[in-house]
Write a protein that holds these residues in place. Structure first.
Motif, PDB file in Angstrom:
ATOM      1  N   GLU A 129       0.826  -1.205   0.000  1.00 19.86           N
ATOM      2  CA  GLU A 129       0.000   0.000   0.000  1.00 19.86           C
ATOM      3  C   GLU A 129       0.864   1.260   0.000  1.00 19.86           C
ATOM      4  O   GLU A 129       0.518   2.260  -0.633  1.00 19.86           O
ATOM      5  CB  GLU A 129      -0.950  -0.023   1.196  1.00 19.86           C
ATOM      6  N   GLN A 130       1.995   1.215   0.701  1.00 17.04           N
ATOM      7  CA  GLN A 130       2.921   2.345   0.684  1.00 17.04           C
ATOM      8  C   GLN A 130       3.504   2.551  -0.713  1.00 17.04           C
ATOM      9  O   GLN A 130       3.593   3.686  -1.210  1.00 17.04           O
ATOM     10  CB  GLN A 130       4.040   2.122   1.697  1.00 17.04           C
ATOM     11  N   VAL A 131       3.910   1.443  -1.332  1.00 18.15           N
ATOM     12  CA  VAL A 131       4.476   1.517  -2.686  1.00 18.15           C
ATOM     13  C   VAL A 131       3.430   2.016  -3.670  1.00 18.15           C
ATOM     14  O   VAL A 131       3.722   2.839  -4.558  1.00 18.15           O
ATOM     15  CB  VAL A 131       5.006   0.140  -3.119  1.00 18.15           C
ATOM     16  N   LEU A 132       2.189   1.542  -3.535  1.00 20.89           N
ATOM     17  CA  LEU A 132       1.130   1.958  -4.448  1.00 20.89           C
ATOM     18  C   LEU A 132       0.870   3.461  -4.340  1.00 20.89           C
ATOM     19  O   LEU A 132       0.682   4.144  -5.365  1.00 20.89           O
ATOM     20  CB  LEU A 132      -0.150   1.178  -4.160  1.00 20.89           C
ATOM     21  N   ARG A 133       0.873   3.987  -3.118  1.00 22.90           N
ATOM     22  CA  ARG A 133       0.700   5.433  -2.955  1.00 22.90           C
ATOM     23  C   ARG A 133       1.833   6.197  -3.645  1.00 22.90           C
ATOM     24  O   ARG A 133       1.603   7.219  -4.309  1.00 22.90           O
ATOM     25  CB  ARG A 133       0.644   5.790  -1.469  1.00 22.90           C
ATOM     26  N   GLN A 147      10.948  -6.345 -13.621  1.00 19.02           N
ATOM     27  CA  GLN A 147      11.686  -5.945 -12.432  1.00 19.02           C
ATOM     28  C   GLN A 147      11.074  -4.705 -11.790  1.00 19.02           C
ATOM     29  O   GLN A 147      11.134  -4.530 -10.568  1.00 19.02           O
ATOM     30  CB  GLN A 147      13.145  -5.672 -12.794  1.00 19.02           C
ATOM     31  N   SER A 148      10.455  -3.852 -12.584  1.00 14.19           N
ATOM     32  CA  SER A 148       9.855  -2.628 -12.052  1.00 14.19           C
ATOM     33  C   SER A 148       8.490  -2.858 -11.416  1.00 14.19           C
ATOM     34  O   SER A 148       7.963  -1.981 -10.727  1.00 14.19           O
ATOM     35  CB  SER A 148       9.717  -1.587 -13.168  1.00 14.19           C
ATOM     36  N   ASP A 149       7.887  -4.026 -11.636  1.00 12.75           N
ATOM     37  CA  ASP A 149       6.580  -4.335 -11.064  1.00 12.75           C
ATOM     38  C   ASP A 149       6.717  -4.693  -9.585  1.00 12.75           C
ATOM     39  O   ASP A 149       7.792  -5.094  -9.132  1.00 12.75           O
ATOM     40  CB  ASP A 149       5.915  -5.492 -11.810  1.00 12.75           C
ATOM     41  N   VAL A 150       5.637  -4.562  -8.857  1.00 14.88           N
ATOM     42  CA  VAL A 150       5.629  -4.872  -7.431  1.00 14.88           C
ATOM     43  C   VAL A 150       4.606  -5.965  -7.183  1.00 14.88           C
ATOM     44  O   VAL A 150       3.417  -5.807  -7.495  1.00 14.88           O
ATOM     45  CB  VAL A 150       5.282  -3.627  -6.588  1.00 14.88           C
ATOM     46  N   VAL A 151       5.064  -7.094  -6.637  1.00 15.61           N
ATOM     47  CA  VAL A 151       4.190  -8.236  -6.364  1.00 15.61           C
ATOM     48  C   VAL A 151       4.075  -8.405  -4.858  1.00 15.61           C
ATOM     49  O   VAL A 151       5.087  -8.448  -4.149  1.00 15.61           O
ATOM     50  CB  VAL A 151       4.746  -9.526  -7.001  1.00 15.61           C
ATOM     51  N   VAL A 199      -1.612  -8.953  -5.071  1.00 15.95           N
ATOM     52  CA  VAL A 199      -1.719  -7.705  -5.821  1.00 15.95           C
ATOM     53  C   VAL A 199      -0.429  -7.502  -6.612  1.00 15.95           C
ATOM     54  O   VAL A 199       0.669  -7.715  -6.083  1.00 15.95           O
ATOM     55  CB  VAL A 199      -1.949  -6.498  -4.887  1.00 15.95           C
ATOM     56  N   VAL A 200      -0.583  -7.097  -7.871  1.00 11.95           N
ATOM     57  CA  VAL A 200       0.570  -6.748  -8.697  1.00 11.95           C
ATOM     58  C   VAL A 200       0.397  -5.298  -9.145  1.00 11.95           C
ATOM     59  O   VAL A 200      -0.606  -4.946  -9.772  1.00 11.95           O
ATOM     60  CB  VAL A 200       0.697  -7.664  -9.930  1.00 11.95           C
ATOM     61  N   VAL A 201       1.349  -4.451  -8.792  1.00 11.86           N
ATOM     62  CA  VAL A 201       1.355  -3.051  -9.200  1.00 11.86           C
ATOM     63  C   VAL A 201       2.222  -2.930 -10.448  1.00 11.86           C
ATOM     64  O   VAL A 201       3.386  -3.353 -10.442  1.00 11.86           O
ATOM     65  CB  VAL A 201       1.896  -2.143  -8.075  1.00 11.86           C
ATOM     66  N   LEU A 202       1.658  -2.357 -11.501  1.00 15.48           N
ATOM     67  CA  LEU A 202       2.327  -2.286 -12.804  1.00 15.48           C
ATOM     68  C   LEU A 202       2.579  -0.824 -13.191  1.00 15.48           C
ATOM     69  O   LEU A 202       1.714  -0.178 -13.808  1.00 15.48           O
ATOM     70  CB  LEU A 202       1.471  -2.963 -13.875  1.00 15.48           C
ATOM     71  N   THR A 225      -9.479   8.378  -7.820  1.00 20.29           N
ATOM     72  CA  THR A 225      -8.968   9.688  -7.421  1.00 20.29           C
ATOM     73  C   THR A 225      -7.744   9.598  -6.521  1.00 20.29           C
ATOM     74  O   THR A 225      -7.110  10.612  -6.233  1.00 20.29           O
ATOM     75  CB  THR A 225     -10.062  10.471  -6.686  1.00 20.29           C
ATOM     76  N   ASP A 226      -7.433   8.403  -6.059  1.00 15.84           N
ATOM     77  CA  ASP A 226      -6.235   8.215  -5.238  1.00 15.84           C
ATOM     78  C   ASP A 226      -5.858   6.737  -5.266  1.00 15.84           C
ATOM     79  O   ASP A 226      -6.532   5.919  -5.917  1.00 15.84           O
ATOM     80  CB  ASP A 226      -6.441   8.698  -3.798  1.00 15.84           C
ATOM     81  N   ALA A 227      -4.788   6.388  -4.565  1.00 13.69           N
ATOM     82  CA  ALA A 227      -4.287   5.008  -4.589  1.00 13.69           C
ATOM     83  C   ALA A 227      -5.293   4.044  -3.974  1.00 13.69           C
ATOM     84  O   ALA A 227      -5.451   2.912  -4.439  1.00 13.69           O
ATOM     85  CB  ALA A 227      -2.953   4.932  -3.851  1.00 13.69           C
ATOM     86  N   VAL A 228      -5.997   4.479  -2.934  1.00 12.58           N
ATOM     87  CA  VAL A 228      -6.992   3.615  -2.287  1.00 12.58           C
ATOM     88  C   VAL A 228      -8.115   3.279  -3.256  1.00 12.58           C
ATOM     89  O   VAL A 228      -8.554   2.117  -3.351  1.00 12.58           O
ATOM     90  CB  VAL A 228      -7.551   4.305  -1.016  1.00 12.58           C
ATOM     91  N   ALA A 229      -8.573   4.274  -3.992  1.00  9.71           N
ATOM     92  CA  ALA A 229      -9.650   4.055  -4.959  1.00  9.71           C
ATOM     93  C   ALA A 229      -9.196   3.141  -6.094  1.00  9.71           C
ATOM     94  O   ALA A 229      -9.979   2.320  -6.601  1.00  9.71           O
ATOM     95  CB  ALA A 229     -10.129   5.388  -5.507  1.00  9.71           C
ATOM     96  N   LEU A 230      -7.937   3.259  -6.497  1.00 11.17           N
ATOM     97  CA  LEU A 230      -7.401   2.404  -7.558  1.00 11.17           C
ATOM     98  C   LEU A 230      -7.407   0.942  -7.119  1.00 11.17           C
ATOM     99  O   LEU A 230      -7.837   0.052  -7.874  1.00 11.17           O
ATOM    100  CB  LEU A 230      -5.979   2.850  -7.904  1.00 11.17           C
TER     101      LEU A 230
END
Length: 339
Positions: free
Chosen positions: A197-201, A253-257, A266-269, A317-322
């Protein structure tokens, strides 16, 4: 009289050397992470003793390297850390009971030298380091002079330094393991929910600032409770680890798993729009449909459901909503499979 002066000079030099070693030992004993330990140790030796080449060699079959590799991906330490096979290290260093000084036949020690080293030093001191009573690597000092580390020289201070560095390694291991528990899922070794969640923000703010794309994939394992009930929780754990490993292997490598909770991931791309995110999910789905997990003599079919959200989605509108949007789409995906 001259003999007395020479003796006094030797004593003074020895005392000065001892003071420098003591200063190095003191400076590293309170360090609790690998990066600072290696940086401080090698820099202090280089500066205080004017040693042109200082680095660490470490075997790949020990807990120190396994933890170090997990926390600091390969390449982080550059030329300061050389990883070699345990068998090769043992052939060179033996049982690692005492430092080795050598100024002839240095080709035998080439496997210890930093990657890309072309020229052999004139002399070399190999100071074994231990963890839990076993030699796991060495602190290495190289000089262009063949006389700097000539065989037969006194090595008691090097031995003392090796003991202190080995103690530091044990201390760092304890602290780094505790630190890892704070941001890693203990079962899958993926990032945990809090860190994700920190990384996603951070990635959300960066994407907004630089007008780049960002996607999130929320996924879980289909019928995971049934897998636990049929095969047992140990097998369920293996399924979670297997899925986590595949997500890492199929990500950039830049993705976050991360493991979100239970059987959810969750995978952040970063820098990824909807089209590329859907292609990523298609590859995941294709893999799991065509490849089953073989474990304990059983072949276990595993499939996943996914939800995708991007910055372009309405209401984000923010990381939480995403993240919430991706979760909602995962829910709809699972419901559509039940129909």
């Amino acid at each position: 009289m001259n003999d007395v002066k020479e003796i006094l000079q030797v004593i003074c030099r020895n005392e000065e050397v001892a003071r420098k070693f003591f200063a190095i030992e003191t400076s590293i004993l309170s360090i609790h992470n690998f990066r600072d330990l290696f940086e401080k140790l090698l820099t202090e030796i280089h500066d205080k003793f004017s040693v042109p080449r200082v680095w660490i060699a470490m075997t790949e079959d020990n807990d120190v390297w396994r933890l170090l590799d997990r926390m600091t991906p390969g390449g982080t330490f550059g030329e300061r850390l050389r990883i070699i096979a345990g068998r090769v290290f043992e052939e060179i260093v033996g049982d690692g009971s005492s430092p080795i000084l050598v100024n002839e036949g240095l080709e035998r020690f080439s496997s210890l030298l930093p990657e890309g080293t072309r020229d052999l030093p004139g002399s070399l001191a190999v100071v074994p380091l231990t963890y839990e009573g076993r030699a796991i690597g060495s602190l290495n000092l190289g000089d262009e002079s063949a006389e700097r580390y000539a065989p037969g020289m006194e090595v008691s201070l090097l031995q003392q330094l090796a003991v202190k560095v080995s103690i530091c390694l044990a201390n760092v291991m304890a602290h780094e393991r505790l630190a890892m528990l704070a941001f890693r899922d203990p079962l899958t070794d993926l990032l945990n929910r809090r860190v994700m969640e920190q990384v996603l923000r951070r990635e959300y703010d960066r994407a907004k600032r630089y007008a780049t794309e960002l996607a999130v994939v929320f996924l879980d394992i289909d019928q995971f409770k049934r897998i636990n009930d049929r095969y047992g929780h140990d097998t369920g754990d293996e399924v979670l680890k297997w899925v986590g490993n595949r997500l890492l292997a199929m990500s950039r490598q830049s993705d976050v798993v991360a493991r979100f909770a239970g059987d959810e991931f969750v995978v952040v791309l970063p820098n990824t729009g909807a089209d590329r995110a859907y292609r990523f999910v298609d590859r995941l789905q294709t893999f799991f449909l065509s490849t089953h997990l073989a474990h304990d003599g059983k072949v276990i079919p595993v499939s996943v459901s996914c939800g995708i959200a991007t910055l372009a989605d309405v209401g984000v509108t923010d990381a939480v909503a995403l993240l919430k949007k991706a979760d909602e789409r995962l829910y709809h995906s699972k419901n559509s499979k039940k129909e």
